[in-house]
Scaffold this motif. Structure first.
Motif, PDB file in Angstrom:
ATOM      1  N   LYS A 378       0.842  -1.192   0.000  1.00 48.95           N
ATOM      2  CA  LYS A 378       0.000   0.000   0.000  1.00 48.95           C
ATOM      3  C   LYS A 378       0.880   1.246   0.000  1.00 48.95           C
ATOM      4  N   LEU A 379       1.039   1.851  -1.163  1.00 51.86           N
ATOM      5  CA  LEU A 379       1.931   3.008  -1.312  1.00 51.86           C
ATOM      6  C   LEU A 379       1.105   4.238  -1.700  1.00 51.86           C
ATOM      7  N   GLU A 380       0.490   4.851  -0.709  1.00 46.98           N
ATOM      8  CA  GLU A 380      -0.299   6.070  -0.932  1.00 46.98           C
ATOM      9  C   GLU A 380       0.594   7.273  -0.611  1.00 46.98           C
ATOM     10  N   ILE A 381       1.378   7.674  -1.597  1.00 45.23           N
ATOM     11  CA  ILE A 381       2.436   8.656  -1.350  1.00 45.23           C
ATOM     12  C   ILE A 381       1.870  10.030  -1.016  1.00 45.23           C
ATOM     13  N   LEU A 382       0.932  10.511  -1.816  1.00 47.06           N
ATOM     14  CA  LEU A 382       0.373  11.841  -1.571  1.00 47.06           C
ATOM     15  C   LEU A 382      -0.485  11.851  -0.311  1.00 47.06           C
ATOM     16  N   ALA A 383      -1.188  10.776  -0.035  1.00 45.82           N
ATOM     17  CA  ALA A 383      -2.097  10.729   1.105  1.00 45.82           C
ATOM     18  C   ALA A 383      -1.376  10.528   2.431  1.00 45.82           C
ATOM     19  N   ALA A 384      -0.119  10.112   2.389  1.00 50.22           N
ATOM     20  CA  ALA A 384       0.616   9.832   3.624  1.00 50.22           C
ATOM     21  C   ALA A 384       0.759  11.096   4.470  1.00 50.22           C
ATOM     22  N   ALA A 385       0.591  10.924   5.789  1.00 46.48           N
ATOM     23  CA  ALA A 385       0.744  12.064   6.698  1.00 46.48           C
ATOM     24  C   ALA A 385       2.148  12.653   6.605  1.00 46.48           C
ATOM     25  N   GLY A 386       3.130  11.805   6.309  1.00 40.86           N
ATOM     26  CA  GLY A 386       4.501  12.296   6.147  1.00 40.86           C
ATOM     27  C   GLY A 386       4.630  13.296   5.013  1.00 40.86           C
ATOM     28  N   THR A 387       3.850  13.101   3.957  1.00 33.18           N
ATOM     29  CA  THR A 387       3.875  14.044   2.837  1.00 33.18           C
ATOM     30  C   THR A 387       3.288  15.385   3.266  1.00 33.18           C
ATOM     31  N   ALA A 388       2.247  15.350   4.077  1.00 31.54           N
ATOM     32  CA  ALA A 388       1.683  16.598   4.613  1.00 31.54           C
ATOM     33  C   ALA A 388       2.723  17.334   5.442  1.00 31.54           C
ATOM     34  N   ILE A 389       3.496  16.589   6.241  1.00 28.91           N
ATOM     35  CA  ILE A 389       4.539  17.204   7.066  1.00 28.91           C
ATOM     36  C   ILE A 389       5.650  17.761   6.181  1.00 28.91           C
ATOM     37  N   LEU A 390       5.980  17.044   5.092  1.00 22.11           N
ATOM     38  CA  LEU A 390       7.002  17.540   4.165  1.00 22.11           C
ATOM     39  C   LEU A 390       6.560  18.853   3.529  1.00 22.11           C
ATOM     40  N   ILE A 391       5.296  18.955   3.152  1.00 23.11           N
ATOM     41  CA  ILE A 391       4.773  20.200   2.588  1.00 23.11           C
ATOM     42  C   ILE A 391       4.900  21.328   3.614  1.00 23.11           C
ATOM     43  N   ALA A 392       4.616  21.013   4.878  1.00 17.18           N
ATOM     44  CA  ALA A 392       4.796  22.004   5.941  1.00 17.18           C
ATOM     45  C   ALA A 392       6.256  22.422   6.037  1.00 17.18           C
ATOM     46  N   ALA A 393       7.165  21.476   5.840  1.00 14.66           N
ATOM     47  CA  ALA A 393       8.599  21.780   5.885  1.00 14.66           C
ATOM     48  C   ALA A 393       9.026  22.657   4.704  1.00 14.66           C
ATOM     49  N   ILE A 394       8.388  22.452   3.554  1.00 15.36           N
ATOM     50  CA  ILE A 394       8.687  23.295   2.384  1.00 15.36           C
ATOM     51  C   ILE A 394       8.206  24.720   2.629  1.00 15.36           C
ATOM     52  N   ILE A 395       6.995  24.840   3.166  1.00 11.79           N
ATOM     53  CA  ILE A 395       6.476  26.173   3.493  1.00 11.79           C
ATOM     54  C   ILE A 395       7.339  26.831   4.567  1.00 11.79           C
ATOM     55  N   THR A 396       7.811  26.016   5.517  1.00 12.47           N
ATOM     56  CA  THR A 396       8.669  26.522   6.589  1.00 12.47           C
ATOM     57  C   THR A 396       9.965  27.111   6.033  1.00 12.47           C
ATOM     58  N   LYS A 397      10.446  26.544   4.934  1.00 14.28           N
ATOM     59  CA  LYS A 397      11.668  27.067   4.286  1.00 14.28           C
ATOM     60  C   LYS A 397      11.533  28.553   3.996  1.00 14.28           C
ATOM     61  N   PHE A 398      10.362  28.967   3.556  1.00 15.49           N
ATOM     62  CA  PHE A 398      10.130  30.379   3.222  1.00 15.49           C
ATOM     63  C   PHE A 398       9.834  31.210   4.468  1.00 15.49           C
ATOM     64  N   ILE A 399       9.233  30.586   5.476  1.00 15.97           N
ATOM     65  CA  ILE A 399       8.932  31.315   6.716  1.00 15.97           C
ATOM     66  C   ILE A 399      10.211  31.676   7.449  1.00 15.97           C
ATOM     67  N   VAL A 400      11.111  30.702   7.586  1.00 15.21           N
ATOM     68  CA  VAL A 400      12.345  30.934   8.350  1.00 15.21           C
ATOM     69  C   VAL A 400      13.485  31.435   7.478  1.00 15.21           C
ATOM     70  N   ARG A 401      13.236  31.509   6.167  1.00 10.11           N
ATOM     71  CA  ARG A 401      14.197  32.060   5.212  1.00 10.11           C
ATOM     72  C   ARG A 401      15.554  31.347   5.253  1.00 10.11           C
ATOM     73  N   ILE A 402      15.493  30.050   5.086  1.00  8.52           N
ATOM     74  CA  ILE A 402      16.694  29.236   4.983  1.00  8.52           C
ATOM     75  C   ILE A 402      16.936  28.920   3.517  1.00  8.52           C
ATOM     76  N   SER A 403      18.172  28.839   3.099  1.00 12.38           N
ATOM     77  CA  SER A 403      18.476  28.573   1.695  1.00 12.38           C
ATOM     78  C   SER A 403      18.117  27.136   1.348  1.00 12.38           C
ATOM     79  N   TRP A 404      17.897  26.908   0.041  1.00 13.23           N
ATOM     80  CA  TRP A 404      17.585  25.548  -0.387  1.00 13.23           C
ATOM     81  C   TRP A 404      18.739  24.609  -0.070  1.00 13.23           C
ATOM     82  N   GLY A 405      19.958  25.103  -0.167  1.00 12.84           N
ATOM     83  CA  GLY A 405      21.125  24.276   0.133  1.00 12.84           C
ATOM     84  C   GLY A 405      21.129  23.808   1.578  1.00 12.84           C
ATOM     85  N   ASP A 406      20.891  24.751   2.509  1.00 11.34           N
ATOM     86  CA  ASP A 406      20.852  24.384   3.927  1.00 11.34           C
ATOM     87  C   ASP A 406      19.632  23.519   4.240  1.00 11.34           C
TER      88      ASP A 406
END
Length: 564
Positions: A378-406
């Motif tokens: 069962k590989l529900e990649i988009l539906a996985a809660a981990g993917t929701a957390i990853l999206i939050a981490a991507i948004i966090t990149k812009f909130i805390v203004r960290i470079s893509w490299g870091d």
């Protein structure tokens, strides 16, 4: 290469079969609690032992046994391992950018008392995450927060596992309760009502128990008003929402009301003695002076505090969205409505959902009724809660203004940090799948079902055992729901009470489940110390289980008026 499950495979005897089935469990306890093996070694050797017993004692062909292990290992990676990786990654981002220092200050501004901090973070905030996401996210995130506040890592992990007892039955938007409706035909609302008349009795006690574990009875009484506010608001909301709204919202509503009520209460009341850990006391000024200094020299503005908490606010919002039924359906590619946005999500969800059959296992195992058992990865990649957390981490990149490299480096460092815990998680989930496929878990359940008139007392033990083995109250409910229903009917017990007991008993097994232990250790940087954490939680798990057993037995007899 088919295989028909035989729950009395050893000598055609249920007792002998149960003795064989319990060997991997006893071995795992021995490996961690006594031998103190590293978690991943204990997990891998337990898996190997389960495979050997499944093949040579239960007669399961080698290929189906091995492939059932791969099915479990994949589930250990997605969704469970994926949740852990992304949760710890999000936390690491806040640490790397200095935002967690502000979060720490904001909690300290409510109270410097470690007892109250445990109630706010481990109990209330952890319960909210359990209600919104479930799986490993609540313990991973709340334990990491406590460590950041200055708690000892082992203490933080143990407290969060124990605090997680209260919300587990209604976790992940009520999935553990909803899951029982299918195999039993009992409406989820009816099960929810009975669970809502059991768990609040435990929930009102957990805050007191949590603080008592930390500091003992005398120092617990010092903060009894705060303990009562936390426990009573949570338990009352849990009872009302589970009985009148259903199983989806008790955790989210109870956690939010408890969190807000305690935070507001602390604005008007503080304990006479501020409790700190022994290693902190020498460095700290008296409580009143310290509070005055903090008030005068507050260095962070409201905007800065809001920004620091934003990653977790975003996380809460996205995870909550992931739990909305229509959205959840679209994320797996099964939405059939007309909403344009959800149709677009549905297309992406369909493209990122994979359900390949497990070779040599799918429909190759037959249950005792002669029905084939489906087996898919069962590989529900988009539906996985981990993917929701990853999206939050991507948004966090812009909130805390960290470079893509870091940002990428932090993700890579997180993966490296968690490599052994992920092996542990995958191996113990693989073990659970092997024992389920072989019929070993059902054998153990059947033994408990032989207790006759005492079955109402032992009924929660089935849930406890199921959650210990599978790491999930949902899985334990699916595993034993039908057995609970049939056995309860045969001994004159209310079947709905037995189903509720399975869920309520299961919550007490969560803190000793190998998956939960591995998740908690991974979150606080204690990989390899799983044995110490198990030794910490085991006695508390058994104590709380006995409470649930007693409640269930009384409700089946002299307290039957409590049931709907």
């Amino acid at each position: 290469m088919t295989f028909t499950q035989n729950f009395t495979a050893v000598g055609d005897s249920l007792a002998l079969s149960a003795l064989i089935a319990i060997i991997p469990i006893l071995y795992f306890f021995w490996a961690l609690a006594i031998k103190r093996m590293k978690g991943y070694i204990a997990g891998l050797t337990t898996l190997l032992l389960a495979l050997i017993l499944a093949v040579f004692a239960y007669g399961m062909p080698v290929m189906p046994a091995v492939m059932s292990a791969t099915q479990g290992a994949v589930y250990g990676l997605l969704p469970i391992g994926w949740i852990i990786i992304t949760s710890v990654f999000l936390y690491n981002l806040t640490v790397k950018t200095g935002q967690f220092d502000i979060i720490r200050h904001s909690v300290l501004s409510i109270t410097e008392d470690r007892r109250i901090q445990a109630l706010l973070v481990a109990f209330s905030f952890g319960a909210f995450l359990e209600g919104a996401a479930g799986f490993g996210a609540p313990v991973a995130i709340s334990a990491a927060l406590l460590v950041g506040l200055g708690f000892n890592p082992l203490y933080a992990a143990g407290l969060c596992l124990i605090a997680n007892t209260a919300p587990v039955a209604f976790g992940a938007i009520g999935i553990p309760i909803i899951a029982m409706e299918g195999p039993t035909g009992v409406p989820a609302m009816e099960i929810s009502k009975v669970v809502g008349r059991q768990l609040p009795l435990l929930s009102v006690f957990i805050p007191f128990f949590l603080v008592f574990i930390m500091v003992g009875f005398k120092k617990t009484i010092e903060v009894l008003p705060a303990v009562l506010v936390s426990g009573i608001t949570f338990a009352l909301t849990q009872f009302l929402s589970s009985n009148f709204l259903g199983p989806e919202l008790p955790d989210v509503l109870s956690a939010l009301i408890s969190l807000v009520a305690l935070a507001v209460f602390m604005k008007f009341w503080q304990p006479k003695n501020i409790y700190r850990f022994s290693e902190e006391k020498a460095a700290n000024a008296p409580a009143a002076a310290k509070a005055l200094i903090a008030k005068k020299d507050s260095q962070f503005t409201g905007a800065q505090i809001f920004k620091a908490w934003s990653p977790f606010i975003v996380l809460t919002g996205i995870i909550s969205l992931w739990g909305v039924p229509a959205i959840k359906t679209a994320l797996t590619g099964h939405y059939e409505g007309t909403n344009v946005i959800l149709q677009a999500v549905n297309s992406l969800g369909h493209a990122l959902t994979f359900m390949p059959e497990v070779p040599f296992l799918h429909n190759q195992i037959f249950n005792d009724a002669g029905d084939p058992i489906a087996a898919v990865y069962k590989l529900e990649i988009l539906a996985a809660a981990g993917t929701a957390i990853l999206i939050a981490a991507i948004i966090t990149k812009f909130i805390v203004r960290i470079s893509w490299g870091d940002w990428a480096k932090t993700f890579a460092d997180t993966l490296n940090e968690l490599k052994y815990p992920i092996i542990t998680i995958s191996s113990v989930v693989a073990y659970a799948y092997v024992t389920n496929a072989a019929g070993m878990t059902t054998t153990l359940g059947m033994v408990l079902a032989k207790t006759g008139a005492l079955f109402p007392f032992f009924s929660p033990v089935l849930g406890w055992l199921g959650v210990f083995i599978t790491g999930s109250d949902t899985s334990a409910n699916l595993l034993f729901a039908k057995l609970q229903q049939v056995t309860a009917t045969s001994v004159g017990m209310d079947p709905t009470l037995a189903l509720a007991a399975n869920a309520s008993g299961g919550v007490t097994g969560k803190m000793i489940s190998p998956q939960s232990i591995a998740v908690a250790c991974a979150a606080v940087g204690l990989a390899g110390k799983e044995s110490e954490l198990l030794r910490f939680t085991l006695k508390h798990s058994i104590f709380l289980l006995l409470i649930v057993c007693t409640i269930t037995f009384l409700q089946s007899n002299i307290l039957s008026w409590m049931l709907p």
